[in-house]
Design an enzyme around this catalytic site. Structure first.
Site, PDB file in Angstrom:
ATOM      1  N   ILE A 139      -5.589  17.170  53.241  1.00  0.00           N
ATOM      2  CA  ILE A 139      -6.041  17.182  51.846  1.00  0.00           C
ATOM      3  C   ILE A 139      -7.502  16.771  51.747  1.00  0.00           C
ATOM      4  O   ILE A 139      -8.308  17.439  51.085  1.00  0.00           O
ATOM      5  CB  ILE A 139      -5.152  16.258  50.986  1.00  0.00           C
ATOM      6  CG1 ILE A 139      -3.724  16.809  50.922  1.00  0.00           C
ATOM      7  CG2 ILE A 139      -5.732  16.102  49.575  1.00  0.00           C
ATOM      8  CD1 ILE A 139      -2.708  15.861  50.298  1.00  0.00           C
ATOM      9  N   ARG A 194      -1.701   7.477  46.438  1.00  0.00           N
ATOM     10  CA  ARG A 194      -0.602   6.707  45.869  1.00  0.00           C
ATOM     11  C   ARG A 194      -1.175   5.541  45.071  1.00  0.00           C
ATOM     12  O   ARG A 194      -2.220   4.984  45.425  1.00  0.00           O
ATOM     13  CB  ARG A 194       0.326   6.163  46.964  1.00  0.00           C
ATOM     14  CG  ARG A 194       1.246   7.196  47.596  1.00  0.00           C
ATOM     15  CD  ARG A 194       2.308   7.660  46.608  1.00  0.00           C
ATOM     16  NE  ARG A 194       3.299   8.555  47.203  1.00  0.00           N
ATOM     17  CZ  ARG A 194       3.216   9.883  47.218  1.00  0.00           C
ATOM     18  NH1 ARG A 194       2.139  10.471  46.693  1.00  0.00           N
ATOM     19  NH2 ARG A 194       4.180  10.619  47.749  1.00  0.00           N
ATOM     20  N   ASP A 248      -4.631  10.342  39.455  1.00  0.00           N
ATOM     21  CA  ASP A 248      -3.424  11.160  39.331  1.00  0.00           C
ATOM     22  C   ASP A 248      -2.190  10.347  39.693  1.00  0.00           C
ATOM     23  O   ASP A 248      -1.074  10.813  39.514  1.00  0.00           O
ATOM     24  CB  ASP A 248      -3.511  12.395  40.244  1.00  0.00           C
ATOM     25  CG  ASP A 248      -2.354  13.360  40.011  1.00  0.00           C
ATOM     26  OD1 ASP A 248      -2.015  13.605  38.836  1.00  0.00           O
ATOM     27  OD2 ASP A 248      -1.773  13.857  40.996  1.00  0.00           O
ATOM     28  N   GLU A 298       4.897   4.573  37.826  1.00  0.00           N
ATOM     29  CA  GLU A 298       4.686   5.838  37.130  1.00  0.00           C
ATOM     30  C   GLU A 298       5.893   6.146  36.263  1.00  0.00           C
ATOM     31  O   GLU A 298       7.007   6.222  36.792  1.00  0.00           O
ATOM     32  CB  GLU A 298       4.466   6.983  38.134  1.00  0.00           C
ATOM     33  CG  GLU A 298       3.173   6.843  38.917  1.00  0.00           C
ATOM     34  CD  GLU A 298       3.003   7.892  39.991  1.00  0.00           C
ATOM     35  OE1 GLU A 298       1.911   7.956  40.584  1.00  0.00           O
ATOM     36  OE2 GLU A 298       3.973   8.648  40.274  1.00  0.00           O
ATOM     37  N   HIS A 338       0.723  12.416  37.929  1.00  0.00           N
ATOM     38  CA  HIS A 338       1.064  12.723  39.331  1.00  0.00           C
ATOM     39  C   HIS A 338       1.413  14.206  39.472  1.00  0.00           C
ATOM     40  O   HIS A 338       2.526  14.575  39.868  1.00  0.00           O
ATOM     41  CB  HIS A 338       2.214  11.843  39.815  1.00  0.00           C
ATOM     42  CG  HIS A 338       2.275  11.738  41.306  1.00  0.00           C
ATOM     43  ND1 HIS A 338       2.860  10.675  41.951  1.00  0.00           N
ATOM     44  CD2 HIS A 338       1.821  12.563  42.298  1.00  0.00           C
ATOM     45  CE1 HIS A 338       2.761  10.845  43.264  1.00  0.00           C
ATOM     46  NE2 HIS A 338       2.142  11.992  43.496  1.00  0.00           N
ATOM     47  N   ILE A 339       0.426  15.056  39.198  1.00  0.00           N
ATOM     48  CA  ILE A 339       0.655  16.506  39.202  1.00  0.00           C
ATOM     49  C   ILE A 339      -0.181  17.213  40.268  1.00  0.00           C
ATOM     50  O   ILE A 339      -0.457  18.405  40.164  1.00  0.00           O
ATOM     51  CB  ILE A 339       0.357  17.115  37.809  1.00  0.00           C
ATOM     52  CG1 ILE A 339      -1.038  16.702  37.314  1.00  0.00           C
ATOM     53  CG2 ILE A 339       1.432  16.708  36.809  1.00  0.00           C
ATOM     54  CD1 ILE A 339      -1.467  17.381  36.017  1.00  0.00           C
TER      55      ILE A 339
END
Length: 327
Positions: free
Chosen positions: A162, A244, A268, A273, A292-293
């Site tokens: 990533i 995270r 994010d 959450e 968190h998308i």
């Protein structure tokens, strides 16, 4: 195969907040006999020896010792996404259960999300939208300004799949790229994106206009960014977290944002959450929070499902498991 009983696979539920997507069920049922947790608990005597795999979607069903003890023929857990911090790896290993995740399916979308957050924060898109639609707005102020990405320095903490894809995108925005990672990338990979390695995270924090977190949550990265690290950052810097929530000390982040130790944050992920509705992060204008998308696109979630199917099939037939997590 025709005439052969499909493997029994445990899922949490279908639909709802955390259930398997309803439009995935038909495809899944071509490969597996799906058993929901409700069905399992209602017919435990028959199903306990039947179930051979768990399809873990959105961290559900919860896997604990009680469940593992009740499934003597369980061979594999397939986990959606890359994060496995919600699983007890030693416990799984002690029961001889294999684990697979889906790291490569999420990388492109999550990298896109990192860039989206960076752009939204730097150009103040959320504030701009609120101004544009507010019934109280009579004019757009000429001195309402954001920051540009071009020429700015991006520090990437965690240069895995990533992080590297973020670097590829940042290069197209003509950003200067620094990175900190457990291991230095090879020279060809660094050269391809123009990235410079910082052996010490402190060096990256002190130089970056944007600090983007893209690490797995481990005991070593728990609260990796705390009061000390935030104070090392520029007062004009923005923190972006696509990893995270627990990688950041949120209390320290609130204090840093309130006291202008750093300029802004774009998150994010948080912990928990969602955040409690009275959490101070939700009240700050210099914070953007999304639910968190990072990997939440239809294409990626479909690929995630297909990868999980492949891993379960391999695990049940003794073949090498794609994306196996070595326990």
């Amino acid at each position: 195969m025709e005439g052969q009983e499909l493997p029994y696979v445990l899922i949490d539920c279908i639909g709802g907040k955390h259930g398997v997507y309803e439009d995935h069920v038909e495809f899944l049922e071509k490969h597996f006999h799906l058993i929901t947790m409700k069905e399992y608990l209602e017919n435990k005597k028959f199903l306990t020896e039947k179930i051979r795999a768990i399809y873990m979607w959105y961290h559900k069903p919860v896997i604990n010792e009680e469940l593992l003890q009740s499934l003597p023929n369980l061979k594999i857990v397939a986990n959606s996404g890359v994060g496995i911090d919600h699983l007890d790896l030693k416990l799984l290993s002690s029961y001889g259960v294999k684990l697979a995740n889906t790291p490569f399916t999420v990388s492109t979308d999550t990298a896109d999300m990192g860039m989206a957050l960076m752009l939204a924060s730097s150009r103040r898109l959320v504030e701009g939208y609120q101004m544009a639609v507010s019934p109280d707005t009579e004019y757009f102020p000429a001195d309402w300004l954001g920051d540009e990405l071009s020429g700015a320095t991006l520090g990437i903490v965690g240069m895995g799949t990533i992080g590297y894809k973020v670097a590829e995108r940042a290069k197209a925005f003509e950003m200067k790229i620094l990175y900190h990672n457990r291991n230095q990338r090879n020279k060809e990979e660094e050269s391809a994106v123009g990235a410079i390695y910082c052996k010490k995270i402190d060096d990256l924090l002190q130089q970056s206009d944007f600090v983007l977190l893209s690490v797995n949550l481990t005991p070593q990265t728990h609260k990796l960014i705390g009061k000390r690290e935030l104070e090392l950052m520029k007062p004009t810097a923005t923190l972006i977290n696509i990893s995270r929530g627990l990688v950041v000390d949120q209390d320290a982040l609130v204090e840093a944002l309130q006291n202008k130790v750093i300029k802004a944050a774009a998150l994010d992920v948080t912990y928990p959450e969602p955040l409690p509705r009275d959490h101070p992060l939700l009240k700050l204008k210099n914070v953007i929070i999304t639910p968190h998308i990072g990997s939440a696109t239809k294409k990626t979630r479909r690929l995630m499902m297909e990868n999980m199917i492949e891993s379960i099939q391999a695990g049940l037939t003794g073949l090498p498991i794609p994306n196996e997590v070595i326990l």
